[in-house]
Design a protein around this motif. Structure first.
Motif, PDB file in Angstrom:
ATOM      1  N   GLN A 199       2.165  10.058   0.281  1.00  0.00           N
ATOM      2  CA  GLN A 199       2.832   9.538   1.473  1.00  0.00           C
ATOM      3  C   GLN A 199       2.092   8.314   2.016  1.00  0.00           C
ATOM      4  O   GLN A 199       2.706   7.316   2.402  1.00  0.00           O
ATOM      5  N   ALA A 200       0.771   8.392   2.047  1.00  0.00           N
ATOM      6  CA  ALA A 200      -0.026   7.306   2.627  1.00  0.00           C
ATOM      7  C   ALA A 200       0.087   6.012   1.819  1.00  0.00           C
ATOM      8  O   ALA A 200       0.112   4.915   2.389  1.00  0.00           O
ATOM      9  N   LEU A 201       0.151   6.141   0.499  1.00  0.00           N
ATOM     10  CA  LEU A 201       0.165   4.955  -0.360  1.00  0.00           C
ATOM     11  C   LEU A 201       1.568   4.570  -0.823  1.00  0.00           C
ATOM     12  O   LEU A 201       1.732   3.571  -1.525  1.00  0.00           O
ATOM     13  N   GLY A 202       2.555   5.360  -0.434  1.00  0.00           N
ATOM     14  CA  GLY A 202       3.934   4.995  -0.731  1.00  0.00           C
ATOM     15  C   GLY A 202       4.345   5.134  -2.183  1.00  0.00           C
ATOM     16  O   GLY A 202       5.230   4.405  -2.651  1.00  0.00           O
ATOM     17  N   VAL A 225     -15.414   0.521   4.036  1.00  0.00           N
ATOM     18  CA  VAL A 225     -15.118   0.555   2.598  1.00  0.00           C
ATOM     19  C   VAL A 225     -15.945  -0.515   1.893  1.00  0.00           C
ATOM     20  O   VAL A 225     -15.998  -1.655   2.346  1.00  0.00           O
ATOM     21  N   TYR A 226     -16.592  -0.136   0.806  1.00  0.00           N
ATOM     22  CA  TYR A 226     -17.395  -1.113   0.061  1.00  0.00           C
ATOM     23  C   TYR A 226     -17.290  -0.856  -1.435  1.00  0.00           C
ATOM     24  O   TYR A 226     -16.960   0.243  -1.879  1.00  0.00           O
ATOM     25  N   SER A 227     -17.556  -1.894  -2.213  1.00  0.00           N
ATOM     26  CA  SER A 227     -17.559  -1.786  -3.668  1.00  0.00           C
ATOM     27  C   SER A 227     -18.987  -1.888  -4.171  1.00  0.00           C
ATOM     28  O   SER A 227     -19.821  -2.595  -3.588  1.00  0.00           O
ATOM     29  N   GLY A 233      -3.784  -2.243   0.358  1.00  0.00           N
ATOM     30  CA  GLY A 233      -3.553  -0.827   0.108  1.00  0.00           C
ATOM     31  C   GLY A 233      -4.381   0.055   1.020  1.00  0.00           C
ATOM     32  O   GLY A 233      -3.880   1.052   1.575  1.00  0.00           O
ATOM     33  N   PHE A 234      -5.651  -0.289   1.199  1.00  0.00           N
ATOM     34  CA  PHE A 234      -6.513   0.473   2.107  1.00  0.00           C
ATOM     35  C   PHE A 234      -5.977   0.384   3.542  1.00  0.00           C
ATOM     36  O   PHE A 234      -5.919   1.383   4.256  1.00  0.00           O
ATOM     37  N   THR A 235      -5.595  -0.812   3.955  1.00  0.00           N
ATOM     38  CA  THR A 235      -5.100  -1.005   5.324  1.00  0.00           C
ATOM     39  C   THR A 235      -3.829  -0.213   5.568  1.00  0.00           C
ATOM     40  O   THR A 235      -3.716   0.515   6.565  1.00  0.00           O
ATOM     41  N   ASP A 236      -2.867  -0.332   4.671  1.00  0.00           N
ATOM     42  CA  ASP A 236      -1.599   0.385   4.839  1.00  0.00           C
ATOM     43  C   ASP A 236      -1.812   1.900   4.822  1.00  0.00           C
ATOM     44  O   ASP A 236      -1.221   2.635   5.623  1.00  0.00           O
TER      45      ASP A 236
END
Length: 328
Positions: free
Chosen positions: A225-228, A135-137, A115-118
């Motif tokens: 839009q970014a996440l569809g 990005v980190y958790s 999801g982050f990549t797309d």
């Protein structure tokens, strides 16, 4: 406890948290990988690992600085006894249980990483200069859900354990718990990262409810839009019933707000009522869906983009004055 915090700090490379020497294109070609800073936290505190504690400080200085100084507010990261204070803080039995539960629940980050990549690929295509963050958790001890810094984006696993997580029932209202699910990680992260890059400009003549919901609306619309996502409601975590209510009553609600002077109001309490997750607004005897102002803002942006097909997402995000938009 505040759910979100915006922390805008100068750029510092996270050596092990990410290969900061790689450019955005290389990063996206390989795919976003979430650095498991939360595991370092667990090893350092629950397992008393000196190596993990040193790795937090030396290899991930920015994440550690944000955690200690801005999230937990334990003091300055360079104070002599700060490591002891950090370990003592996380030795609390409730926090130890949360860390264990989070480690178990989030064993696999593959879906999130996709999801982050797309999402970042989409934004990079639309905005070539768009900065793709590390990005980190982490585990924030039930403080901030998302932290943002220059080229840095962190999310707190302990704030996304699922609305029925037993501990949440002791400390949170129902309307708060509904947003504390794994499904909210991606929209929350993209929303607050975009808000950090395109903040609302509080200036004379640009501080009304209408201005706020248009700005918030365009951010959330771009996230859609970014996440569809298929609908605006999905971005906001709406139920099907809430989504249908908004579609059916959107124009009526906008008219009602206009007639009462709500759209032109700069009253912070009124603005909060339309943009906060506590569903306390009533229309014709019905309680409105939470953050209904954001849904309206997204709907107005949809209308604006249809009326201006030449406007790109990059241009939309840069514009601070979109003029008057209606749902007619």
């Amino acid at each position: 406890m505040r759910k979100f915090i915006f922390i805008l700090l100068s750029i510092v490379v996270l050596v092990s948290c990410h290969t900061g020497e790689q450019g955005d294109d290389v990063l996206l070609d390989k795919g976003i990988k979430v650095f498991r800073y939360d595991r370092l936290q667990y090893e350092a505190t629950a397992m008393n690992s000196l190596a993990a504690l040193q790795k937090m400080s030396l290899d991930c200085p920015r994440a550690t600085k944000i955690l200690i100084e801005d999230v937990l507010m334990l003091g300055r990261v360079d104070e002599p006894n700060i490591n002891e204070r950090l370990c003592a803080y996380y030795s609390d039995t409730i926090l130890l249980r949360i860390m264990q539960d989070a480690t178990e629940k989030f064993k696999d980050m593959t879906s999130l990483e996709k999801g982050f990549t797309d999402g970042f690929r989409f934004l990079k295509e639309e905005i070539p200069a768009f900065p793709v963050p590390t990005v980190y958790s982490q585990i924030s001890a039930l403080n901030q859900s998302v932290v943002v810094g220059d080229s840095l984006l962190g999310f707190s696993l302990d704030k996304y354990m699922g609305e029925n997580y037993p501990l949440y029932r002791r400390y949170y209202y129902d309307y708060q718990r509904r947003s504390m699910t794994p499904e909210r990680i991606l929209p929350d992260c993209f929303t607050f990262y975009l808000l950090s890059l395109y903040p609302f400009e509080w200036r004379p003549g640009h501080r009304s409810l209408y201005d706020v919901i248009l700005h918030q609306g365009k951010i959330h619309w771009v996230v859609r839009q970014a996440l569809g996502y298929k609908t605006n409601g999905e971005v906001l975590g709406y139920t099907e019933k809430e989504e249908n209510w908004c579609k059916e009553h959107g124009k009526e609600l906008l008219k009602w707000m206009t007639e009462r002077g709500h759209l032109s109001s700069t009253d912070p309490m009124l603005i909060r009522a339309y943009t906060h997750s506590d569903p306390n607004m009533i229309l014709n005897g019905e309680k409105l869906p939470p953050v209904v102002g954001l849904w309206l803002g997204m709907r107005l942006i949809e209308r604006y983009m249809k009326q201006h097909p030449d406007v790109s997402i990059a241009t939309l995000l840069e514009r601070t004055d979109l003029g008057s938009v209606t749902l007619d």
